[in-house]
Design a protein around this motif. Sequence first.
Motif, PDB file in Angstrom:
ATOM      1  N   TYR A 253       0.851  -1.183   0.000  1.00  0.00           N
ATOM      2  CA  TYR A 253       0.000   0.000   0.000  1.00  0.00           C
ATOM      3  C   TYR A 253       0.892   1.239   0.000  1.00  0.00           C
ATOM      4  CZ  TYR A 253      -3.474  -3.398   1.613  1.00  0.00           C
ATOM      5  OH  TYR A 253      -4.287  -4.486   1.735  1.00  0.00           O
ATOM      6  N   ALA A 254       0.556   2.201  -0.857  1.00  0.00           N
ATOM      7  CA  ALA A 254       1.298   3.458  -0.878  1.00  0.00           C
ATOM      8  C   ALA A 254       1.026   4.220   0.403  1.00  0.00           C
ATOM      9  CB  ALA A 254       0.901   4.295  -2.092  1.00  0.00           C
ATOM     10  N   VAL A 255       2.084   4.732   1.030  1.00  0.00           N
ATOM     11  CA  VAL A 255       1.905   5.535   2.240  1.00  0.00           C
ATOM     12  C   VAL A 255       1.205   6.845   1.905  1.00  0.00           C
ATOM     13  CG1 VAL A 255       3.135   6.756   4.082  1.00  0.00           C
ATOM     14  CG2 VAL A 255       3.866   4.462   3.393  1.00  0.00           C
ATOM     15  N   GLU A 256       1.529   7.413   0.756  1.00  0.00           N
ATOM     16  CA  GLU A 256       0.841   8.612   0.278  1.00  0.00           C
ATOM     17  C   GLU A 256       0.040   8.248  -0.967  1.00  0.00           C
ATOM     18  OE1 GLU A 256       3.607  11.750  -0.340  1.00  0.00           O
ATOM     19  OE2 GLU A 256       4.228  11.859   1.752  1.00  0.00           O
ATOM     20  N   GLY A 257      -1.240   8.471  -0.929  1.00  0.00           N
ATOM     21  CA  GLY A 257      -2.089   8.082  -2.046  1.00  0.00           C
ATOM     22  C   GLY A 257      -2.802   6.781  -1.746  1.00  0.00           C
ATOM     23  N   ASP A 258      -3.519   6.279  -2.751  1.00  0.00           N
ATOM     24  CA  ASP A 258      -4.327   5.076  -2.566  1.00  0.00           C
ATOM     25  C   ASP A 258      -3.844   3.910  -3.414  1.00  0.00           C
ATOM     26  OD1 ASP A 258      -4.944   6.138  -4.999  1.00  0.00           O
ATOM     27  OD2 ASP A 258      -7.108   6.209  -4.715  1.00  0.00           O
ATOM     28  N   GLY A 298      11.739   4.061  -5.396  1.00  0.00           N
ATOM     29  CA  GLY A 298      11.806   5.170  -4.458  1.00  0.00           C
ATOM     30  C   GLY A 298      10.500   5.475  -3.753  1.00  0.00           C
ATOM     31  N   LEU A 299       9.430   4.707  -4.054  1.00  0.00           N
ATOM     32  CA  LEU A 299       8.128   4.936  -3.427  1.00  0.00           C
ATOM     33  C   LEU A 299       8.114   4.303  -2.043  1.00  0.00           C
ATOM     34  CD1 LEU A 299       5.212   6.016  -3.901  1.00  0.00           C
ATOM     35  CD2 LEU A 299       4.615   3.704  -4.636  1.00  0.00           C
ATOM     36  N   PHE A 300       7.597   5.057  -1.035  1.00  0.00           N
ATOM     37  CA  PHE A 300       7.508   4.546   0.331  1.00  0.00           C
ATOM     38  C   PHE A 300       6.191   3.802   0.481  1.00  0.00           C
ATOM     39  CE2 PHE A 300       7.543   5.125   5.081  1.00  0.00           C
ATOM     40  CZ  PHE A 300       8.729   4.442   5.274  1.00  0.00           C
ATOM     41  N   VAL A 301       6.246   2.536   0.891  1.00  0.00           N
ATOM     42  CA  VAL A 301       5.057   1.690   0.940  1.00  0.00           C
ATOM     43  C   VAL A 301       4.975   0.961   2.275  1.00  0.00           C
ATOM     44  CG1 VAL A 301       4.987   1.333  -1.553  1.00  0.00           C
ATOM     45  CG2 VAL A 301       6.291  -0.252  -0.124  1.00  0.00           C
TER      46      VAL A 301
END
Length: 389
Positions: A253-258, A298-301
């Motif tokens: 799951y993306a920490v920012e966004g859905d 680089g996406l925080f999840v």
Amino acid sequence: MTKRFQWMVFLAALVTLIAVYFITQQMIESYANRPLPIKQVQLISPEVSVITVTPGSYQSRISAFGATEAHYSITLSAQVAGQVEQISPQFESGFRLKKGQEMLRLENSDYRAAVAAAKQQLAEAELLYLQEERQGLQAQAEWRASGLDGEPDSDLVLRVPQLASTKAAVANAQALLTSAEKDLQQSLISAPFDALVITRDVSPGSYLQSGTQVASLYSTDWVEVKVSLSDREWQSLPASENLVTGEWPVELYAVEGDGHWQGKILRVEQHLDGTTRQRSLIVGVEQPLDQQPAIYPGLFVEVSLGGRQMAELWQVPTASLSQRGDIWYVTAERTLAKFATSPAFSDENYIYITPPENLKDNPQQILLQPISSYIEGMAVAPIETVTHE
């Protein structure tokens, strides 16, 4: 007569006053020594919110956070020197390249000349080898025709060293040709794998030395997330060989966004991190840029990983765990008691704990929100609360 009467009246009044004094004193002492009444105070037990818990079987779930990383990342460098002659239109940051797709081409006339010269040298070496091989056969025939017994005193007679020399010259010429062809091939720089261009570090006309940085590339086959787990979390998972079958459920799951993606466990590390003293597993998402939505390096999840089924656990609201790590409950005598615990695992709303041996056989009333002023043995009035999962 009158005076005597007056004295008699005075004495009577005096006696009356004395009698009144003693009677009053006696009444005062009697009142002071009377037994005091005891006021009956009704003790009020404070109300506490509780839920009733019983042991059950639950699937453990582990949540952890991490940043996605490309499966491969490379700083691509030139292997040979030369001037940039041509750059592909697809060689720009943000563009995707297929494995082997041309990125840029160096001016390679010198390398083509080197290949031609190496081919000529190889041809000459092969010619000398064939000539020497023929002369060796002729020398053997002449030795046999001479009628001499045994072998000649020197290998030079049968031209063995000369043949070996020309053979080595052929091998050397072949190696030189291979090296020249490799240099020519490396004057054309291609993507080493399916890649995303992060940076382009050269321009048309740039002169590159061997080792000059050309580009930064990320692979597009996978993104990976490194998940560090404590020893307690590892105990709630199955054996490592069962995790990497590709069938174990993993959610990202993306920490920012859905954003939400399905992943799988790629591998399990077999060493402890020197800083965290924890062991990690690697979670991956295949073809990340083709997902909906795309999942970028680089996406925080948040990684949510299902574990094994665990029996004999209490499902307790997170708020029931005190700041000191205690669970408070109401005894059969309607007094407070507590025990220290460490959750086996937790989720968004609940913690799952192993109850003490003396409590697990019967339903127990657990306090929903214990406060620091509670003391063990305190009488309470439990109020059952219904929780919604």
